[in-house]
Design an enzyme around this catalytic site. Structure first.
Site, mmCIF file in Angstrom:
data_model
loop_
_atom_site.group_PDB
_atom_site.id
_atom_site.type_symbol
_atom_site.label_atom_id
_atom_site.label_comp_id
_atom_site.label_asym_id
_atom_site.label_seq_id
_atom_site.Cartn_x
_atom_site.Cartn_y
_atom_site.Cartn_z
ATOM 1 C CG ASP A 278 5.580 -2.435 -0.089
ATOM 2 O OD1 ASP A 278 5.053 -2.912 -1.109
ATOM 3 O OD2 ASP A 278 4.922 -2.166 0.933
HETATM 4 C C1 NOJ Z 1 2.219 -2.444 -1.479
HETATM 5 C C2 NOJ Z 1 1.881 -3.029 -0.143
HETATM 6 O O1 NOJ Z 1 2.400 -2.220 0.891
HETATM 7 C C3 NOJ Z 1 2.400 -4.442 0.043
HETATM 8 O O2 NOJ Z 1 1.914 -4.937 1.260
HETATM 9 C C4 NOJ Z 1 1.991 -5.295 -1.112
HETATM 10 O O3 NOJ Z 1 2.379 -6.620 -0.906
HETATM 11 C C5 NOJ Z 1 2.609 -4.720 -2.364
HETATM 12 N N1 NOJ Z 1 2.076 -3.386 -2.579
HETATM 13 C C6 NOJ Z 1 2.358 -5.567 -3.607
HETATM 14 O O4 NOJ Z 1 1.063 -5.417 -4.042
#
Ligand code: NOJ
Length: 745
Positions: A278
């Site tokens: 993530d």
């Molecule tokens: C953080 C989020 O937790 C995730 O779900 C998302 O896809 C990513 N950022 C990218 O924006």
């Protein structure tokens, strides 16, 4: 020299262009190996690096040097093509980038938030929504979406519940698989296919206290029985990528959790897709107190099984040295790069690196129509006293009130980066356009937005209500109140919305309350004060027309709650598939106001319940009314002694006994009465949407493999335990006809 290598790769690319569709074949494997054999360690680490650019020129420099494998958050098609051209034509090996974006519930045409899509209990419409999202997003060069989020979410304080398919393991599995099929289409190398990403791996939805990013404490058995199955279903559906989660579970951050990333995902499930962290979750392991610095974080991530790092650049900055020091093996790096290249080949990026889908697909008529159908099916009728709805010809004047009646941005919900308010149809607009010639409309907001505490406008709204035959009041949450990092401790309606409803109710006019929100809210008093209540998880672009047609009876609501509605915030987490305590509550338990003063210590039951909220929820999982009435009768089990290889064949008679055509979601639940470990009191195992004309009946059948009753038991093996079971077929998790059966050896 440089030119020569480039030429070789171009030749390889044109050869690839003539090959059969990429489908994970040995053909792809040999292309991957051949390309890998030409790569330097710097280029390998470049492939493992994903960036979200702030400065295009800086990004271009890095891409040219082969330091980037994927980008996210560029959506201008000219820029996408430009940066791709640099990767393909100006980097030494010409490896295309994968362009990613959070396309969560639609790209331009916004569908209901995933929680609303789950309320449809209709995987077909969910798949169609994802297909449409992929068609629209690929027209801007986006070939990878970070969806579906299949985190089982049992706590509405957690703002990201909006982005999940709710509290149930099975529903998350079914809906997640439907989204994956929709995004990826028939073949990943179709230029309109987007690689899906199953996230967040794993247990993120169990954040302690519902506070986002918080630690989780999920033991392996619960992990395997509750949180992992939707991810296994994602693997089975061919999901191209996985994303690690932000949380640490029992002290181990997911981005370095070898047990889930390697032992389960790769070794048990044989997954050959790609795993991304993530956003900066590798580097965040320093904050967790799990890694000393970025280098340590990079080593722990790749050694645990991560392939690509999102934005924190610890891999590209450190792993060359880690390999030299023997802390990370070259084989580990090669495997990660293989997983990344395999995906690029599967997506057909070497043959078609540039945008192919025409721009004109955005907001296509059929996309808007599908978004309307999804929104219609996602709306849940929670209450309908005295058949207040649908509004009939007798209603001449309708007062439209409330801050969500005309809030195009808010009704799109969380995770909308690309949908535009100008294309969003609100209930007010839709009612005016579609029914304005049939009824007089009076519009008075009452409050400007959901958190508004300025009560000055309420008197005007009440005045409007007095002049109308019916009041329709739109309340709920602005989109910023749910989604990532938007957790709440208090689940009541925000601002002065409750006061607005109370004031409207005091006019004595029939009151229809429509709630548009990103989570289930605590609405006991508002439900009590209203004659009818519709719940619409943020419904997206076409929410207005969908709700208008439901209000006026052109569409009969069929949505069911994908989550349990608590009575009070302190009752959370509350979910239907809980285990039984040794002291389950009695429905007759004495509540706080009934307890005499100076009552004796043991006079209050000694049972598992809250003195103030009791134990039952406001609305159970799977609940939702219709304008018509469905009657269940004659539950039949073909056999009640079964072995592990059999199927539970069960049928029920369903009659539409009311006056409207309608659709019922028939639900099948099972309880394993005694297990080697305690088992949930009920688990959803199957469901069917059944459409019946007024007066019509149908025999609805389910054929459930006994193997679907398997779980991870006391000795941590997976299997069906012989013994006694009960099943229910009915309209919600709280009602249904039941029958008993047993599984024998
Ligand atoms: C953080 C989020 O937790 C995730 O779900 C998302 O896809 C990513 N950022 C990218 O924006």
């Amino acid at each position: 020299m440089k030119k020569k290598v480039f030429y070789t790769v171009l030749l390889a690319a044109s050869f690839i262009g003539c090959s059969q569709p990429n489908n994970g074949s040995s053909d792809i494997e040999s292309k991957v190996d051949s390309l890998l054999s030409q790569m330097t360690i710097e280029e390998k680490l470049g492939q493992m690096n994903q960036l979200s650019p702030w400065d295009f020129d800086d990004l271009a420099k890095k891409v040219r040097k082969g330091e980037v494998g994927s980008i996210l958050n560029i959506v201008n098609p000219d820029e996408v093509n430009k940066i791709q051209k640099i990767a393909v034509e100006e980097s030494r090996l010409g490896i295309p980038l994968i362009v990613a974006r959070d396309v969560i519930h639609g790209y331009k045409t916004i569908f209901p938030i995933p929680l609303g899509q789950a309320a449809t209990f209709n995987p077909q419409i969910v798949e169609e929504g994802a297909r449409i999202a992929a068609i629209e997003a690929s027209s801007d060069g986006i070939r990878w979406t970070f969806s579906p989020m299949i985190d089982v979410a049992r706590d509405p304080r957690w703002g990201r519940i909006a982005e999940s398919c709710g509290e149930d393991t099975y529903l998350n599995a079914v809906m997640g698989a439907a989204m994956i099929k929709g995004y990826q289409g028939d073949s990943l190398n179709d230029p309109t296919a987007m690689a899906a990403c199953a996230k967040h791996f794993v247990a993120y939805g169990a954040a302690e206290g519902g506070r986002d990013y918080n630690s989780t404490f999920i033991p392996e058995r619960v992990l395997r029985n509750v949180y992992l199955p939707p991810f296994k279903a994602a693997v089975d559906a061919g999901c191209a990528t996985f994303m690690t989660s932000f949380n640490d579970n029992d002290g181990v951050p997911s981005t370095a959790n070898k047990f889930v990333l390697k032992d389960v995902l790769r070794d048990e499930w044989k997954y050959d897709g790609m795993v991304v962290t993530d956003w900066a979750s590798a580097l965040e392991m320093v904050n967790h107190g799990f890694c000393t610095d970025g280098k340590d974080a990079a080593e722990k991530s790749v050694n645990a099984g991560v392939d690509m790092e999102m934005v924190s650049e610890t891999f590209i900055k450190n792993l060359k040295q880690s390999v030299a020091e023997g802390k990370v093996s070259m084989e580990t790096i090669d495997n990660a790069v293989r997983n990344i290249l395999r995906l690029k080949f599967r997506l057909g990026l070497f043959e078609n690196p540039y945008i192919v889908t025409p721009q004109s697909v955005k907001y296509a008529e059929e996309h808007l129509l599908a978004a309307k159908t999804a929104a219609e099916q996602s709306v849940i009728l929670l209450k309908n006293d005295a058949q207040t709805l649908p509004l009939t010809d007798k209603v001449k004047t309708v007062a439209i009130v409330g801050p969500m009646a005309d809030a195009p941005y808010e009704q799109m919900g969380t995770w909308v980066f690309d949908g535009e308010r100008e294309h969003t149809q609100t209930p007010l607009k839709a009612i005016k356009d579609m029914y304005g010639d049939k009824v007089n409309l009076i519009f008075e907001l009452g409050l400007a937005y959901s958190r508004d505490k300025n009560v000055a406008g309420i008197a005007k709204a009440v005045n409007a209500a007095r002049r109308a035959d019916v009041v329709v009041c739109f309340v709920g949450e602005e989109s910023i109140l749910s989604g990532e990092a938007h957790s709440l401790a208090n689940l009541d309606l925000q601002g002065a919305q409750s006061q607005l409803i109370k004031s409207l109710a005091s006019t004595g006019k029939p009151l229809v309350t429509v709630i548009m929100a990103g989570r289930q809210l605590t609405i006991s008093d508002e439900v009590e004060a209203s004659d009818a209540v519709l719940y619409s998880f943020h419904p997206g672009t076409m929410g207005g027309p969908a709700i208008a047609d439901i209000l006026f009876g052109k569409v009969n609501p069929s949505g069911k709650t994908p989550v349990t509605f608590p009575r009070m915030s302190g009752q959370t987490p509350v979910y239907y598939a809980h285990n039984n305590t040794g002291r389950p509550a009695n429905p007759t338990e004495m509540l706080i106001d009934e307890i005499p003063v100076e009552a004796g210590q043991t006079s209050v039951g000694c049972r598992s319940f809250y003195l103030d909220a009791g134990n039952s929820p406001l609305f159970p999982f799977g609940y939702g009314l219709s304008y018509t009435r469905f009657e269940y009768s004659d539950l039949r089990l073909a056999a009640d002694k079964l072995t592990e290889v059999d199927k539970v064949n069960v049928s029920v008679n369903l009659k539409n006994a009311g006056n409207y055509d309608g659709t019922e979601v028939v639900q099948l639940y099972v309880q394993d009465k005694v297990g080697s470990v305690t088992r949930p009191v009920k688990e959803l195992k199957a469901f069917k949407r059944v459409e019946l004309k007024a007066g019509e009946s149908e025999t609805v059948t389910f054929s459930l493999p006994v193997s679907d009753l398997a779980f991870w038991g006391y000795d941590m093996t997976f299997g069906v335990e012989p013994g006694d079971f009960r099943l229910w077929v009915g309209t919600s998790s709280a009602e249904g006809l039941s029958a008993d059966f047993s599984v024998i050896k």
